[in-house]
Design a protein around this motif. Structure first.
Motif: not given
Length: 775
Positions: A493-503, A522-530
């Motif tokens: 999933d994305l972080d609290e800011n909707g960004e990809l987690v820097k794994d 391919d799918t995330y529960n929250s909306k991602r930035p453009k």
């Protein structure tokens, strides 16, 4: 790349005094990373002696003609047997390709462009010589500007074959009517045609001046490689821009002959065409061309790709509805066809080695393997596979497994191998070196390879520098990505800011020095930035994908201009033991960890070979393990030798050499000293480099060079240390020189003082650029 280059006089000397084979063998080891086999040695000795007889009979050894032997076709590992250059009686520049054959007999086949002959210890299906040499000629005309008919300075190409051991008969299948159109353009000469082939060659090169043409061929930069994924529409819509050569063409014609000769409804039995080929050998090129041609023949065809990133990447280049019909996952046979008991006429299975024994849990458990499901439901199946790219323990699509299943089901089996290299700059030496370094197999070039100008490679000491290089290359228009071994967790999933987690985090001495996210799920529960790609498949084609790291599953089967590879802790070199080791507990791919048993070292070797062969133009490597970095550097003696020069053999040179080396005509040396000179430039491009530094690309080089002669006697302006460091970081710069004191450039938009003059590559073309600093 040239294995042997000389005048006809020197070639005659080397042949007469038995030096030619030794010279060739020395270059084979240095450049290709392998020794000349006994059969090759015999072939060189025999064929080149016969070729020299032809030239001396025509007195061409006394002409200033040029000779190339084993000349590598641009961006591939394919090599021409022999080329001679010179001018005809009208002083037109020409080159003649000669394909040399040891053949003594041929038999006919039912395919359009092939014959059967004894080669490699057995009877094989091979391309007719006139067809083989015609594809080489067309390839050069398409990829090398020196032979482009639209280039006003083009060298005109002619081609022929010389079967010097072949005694032709009246009804010889070598001269069958179906081959006549090809032979008319590319004549075939046999044992009794010594005078004919001599006359053919002499007609085109009799006035000599061939050495200058050889320099022109070597100095001219080939066009960029056509990327498969970018041309998928052209292939599907019958506008293919890919030339199939050698075994690629043999496979293509065999499959199409089956398609035309049989109804493929079950009444004629089943057919399996099994094709083995390593990374970059053109498996997908052949497969996609087959898909298009089979559909145009009015037969059903489906393209199966186990790797979703590859399948979706292709599908994204054509309309969605058509893509859904043509491109499927192999499990389609279980999910849709098995239940409906439907059969299919033809199927092409790309990346077959990635077919798994374990179907996704949402599908019914199989009683048969997917390979057996596919073959049993299809009348003609073409499998492209490479055992050395099997990266999970449940991957079952090996060459032997497919063959065993096809045999069990009573199929008519055809077997082929693709061995020409069309990726990694076509550097066969690099691929061989990589096998040796990773412990896959021993090769002759343990310390590196010489053909660095065609393929950029470097070991980077800092992951941040690697990222900067890749981002910069992407900004310059080169499709570039960072990839890594699966040695870090992957957030779902994305972080609290909707960004990809820097794994992907890298530490040094306990301090975090680098972090980046994996490519998106391919799918995330929250909306991602453009600015985040939509999926793993989108990551490969979306320019924003440069901001994330891809793994083996999102890049296998795909290719990029440049790739940066980060090696993790799961695969390291043990300096004390002197061997590679693999730690499955540091691999975060659960499907590997749960099932690999004692196979993980082999899987890790396959994984990193796959990652390290994704680049067409270049590869950059960083390992989190210091011993591994030290080992890699020690193995690549040539890169160590040219460590300061980065990827190209960067050459510090004079202004005159920088221009004259590219065929700019020398200006008259009437220069006088001027305190200040301003040159006005009308045709240019200005491109940012970094911070306040810019390139000014000069379009009218001859005019600019003539203007520069006005300051020829001015003192040289030393290159500042900061600019020198900047040049070192830019991989495309091949040559650089100092500017002149009191030289100014006026573009009408900006006026500046050049800090250095460089010659670099920009999207495959050589460009003259001035480096300046905007104040």
């Amino acid at each position: 790349m040239v294995i042997y280059k000389s005048s006809t006089a020197h070639f005659d000397h080397d042949v007469r005094y038995n030096k030619i084979v030794d010279k060739l063998e020395s270059k084979f080891i240095k450049i290709l990373g392998r020794r000349v086999s006994d059969s090759e040695r015999h072939s060189f000795q025999n064929s080149l002696s016969k070729m020299n007889e032809v030239l001396t009979n025509e007195d061409l050894h006394n002409k200033d003609c040029g000779v190339l032997i084993e000349y590598k076709l641009p961006q591939s590992s394919m090599r021409l047997d022999f080329m001679i250059t010179g001018k005809d009686k009208f002083l037109n520049p020409n080159a003649v390709i000669v394909e040399l054959k040891q053949w003594e007999k041929v038999e006919e086949t039912n395919t359009e462009r092939q014959v059967l002959t004894y080669i490699g210890g057995t009877i094989r299906e091979v391309n007719h010589p006139a067809i083989q040499v015609s594809t080489y000629k067309q390839y050069l005309m398409d990829y090398h500007p020196a032979f482009d008919p639209e280039n006003e300075n083009a060298i005109k190409l002619f081609a022929c074959s010389y079967l010097h051991n072949y005694k032709a008969t009246e009804t010889d299948k070598l001269f069958d009517d179906k081959f006549k159109p090809y032979i008319e353009d590319n004549p075939v000469f046999t044992k009794s045609d010594v005078k004919k082939i001599g006359s053919f060659i002499r007609t085109h090169v009799e006035k000599g001046d061939g050495l200058e043409l050889l320099d022109y061929i070597e100095d001219t930069i080939p066009r960029p490689t056509k990327k498969l994924i970018d041309h998928i529409n052209n292939i599907i819509d019958a506008k293919s821009e890919f030339i199939l050569m050698d075994n690629q063409l043999v496979v293509f014609d065999r499959v199409m002959q089956i398609v035309r000769d049989y109804s493929l409804d079950g009444s004629d039995g089943k057919f399996v065409v099994l094709v083995r080929g390593g990374p970059g050998t053109g498996k997908s090129v052949v497969g996609l061309n087959l898909l298009a041609k089979i559909l145009r023949e009015g037969k059903e065809c489906i393209y199966l790709a186990p790797n979703a990133a590859f399948k979706n990447g292709m599908a994204n280049k054509i309309d969605i509805e058509r893509a859904k019909r043509l491109f499927k996952h192999p499990y389609y046979y279980n999910k849709e066809l098995t239940l409906s008991k439907k059969t299919f006429q033809t199927a092409i299975v790309d990346e077959a080695h990635r077919i798994s024994s374990t179907p996704p849990p949402m599908q019914k458990k199989l009683k048969k393997s997917i390979v057996e499901e596919i073959i049993s439901k299809t009348h003609l199946t073409v499998f492209f596979t490479d055992d050395n790219q099997m990266i999970r323990p449940n991957d079952i699509g090996s060459y032997s497994h497919v063959k065993d299943v096809a045999t069990k089901l009573g199929c008519k089996i055809y077997e082929y191998e693709l061995d020409a290299q069309f990726r990694c700059g076509g550097s066969e030496g690099y691929i061989n070196w990589l096998d040796d370094v990773l412990g896959i197999r021993e090769t002759a070039n343990a310390t590196g390879w010489e053909d660095l100008d065609n393929f950029e490679f470097n070991i980077i000491d800092d992951p941040n520098e690697l990222r900067d290089i890749i981002v910069n290359l992407q900004a310059q228009g080169f499709n570039s990505r960072i990839v890594a071994g699966y040695a870090w967790p992957w957030s779902k999933d994305l972080d609290e800011n909707g960004e990809l987690v820097k794994d992907v985090k890298i530490y040094k001495d306990g301090k975090l020095i680098f972090e980046m996210p994996w490519n998106p799920q391919d799918t995330y529960n929250s909306k991602r930035p453009k600015d985040i790609p939509l999926s793993g498949a989108d990551w490969a084609i979306n320019p924003n994908g440069v901001n994330q790291i891809g793994c083996i599953h999102t890049c296998q089967g795909l290719e990029f201009d440049y790739v940066g590879v980060i090696m993790g802790e799961e695969f390291t070199y043990n300096k004390k033991l002197g061997k590679w080791q693999a730690d499955v507990t540091k691999c975060y791919d659960k499907k590997i960890g749960e099932n690999c048993g004692g196979q993980f070292l082999r899987l890790a070797q396959n994984t990193y070979k796959t990652l390290l062969t994704r680049g067409i133009k270049g590869v950059f490597v960083y390992s989190v393990d210091s011993d591994t970095m030290e080992y890699l550097k020690s193995r690549l003696k040539i890169v160590r030798q040219f460590e300061k020069s980065r990827f190209y053999h960067k050459k510090f040179t004079t202004i005159e050499e920088l221009f004259i080396g590219t065929k700019v005509k020398a200006a008259e040396k009437t220069a006088i000293y001027n305190k200040k000179v301003t040159i006005t430039v009308n045709k240019f491009n200005i491109r940012p480099i970094q911070d306040t530094y810019y390139f000014c690309d000069i379009h009218e080089e001859q005019k600019f060079y003539n203007d520069l002669m006005k300051v020829l006697n001015n003192e040289n302006k030393p290159i500042e240390k900061e600019v020198e460091q900047l040049i070192e970081k830019i991989p495309q710069i091949k040559y650089f020189s100092e500017s002149k004191v009191d030289l100014f450039i006026d573009t009408g938009i900006i006026k500046f003082e050049p800090l250095a003059i460089v010659r670099r590559l920009e999207q495959g073309k050589e460009v003259l650029s001035l480096i300046f600093k905007k104040i």
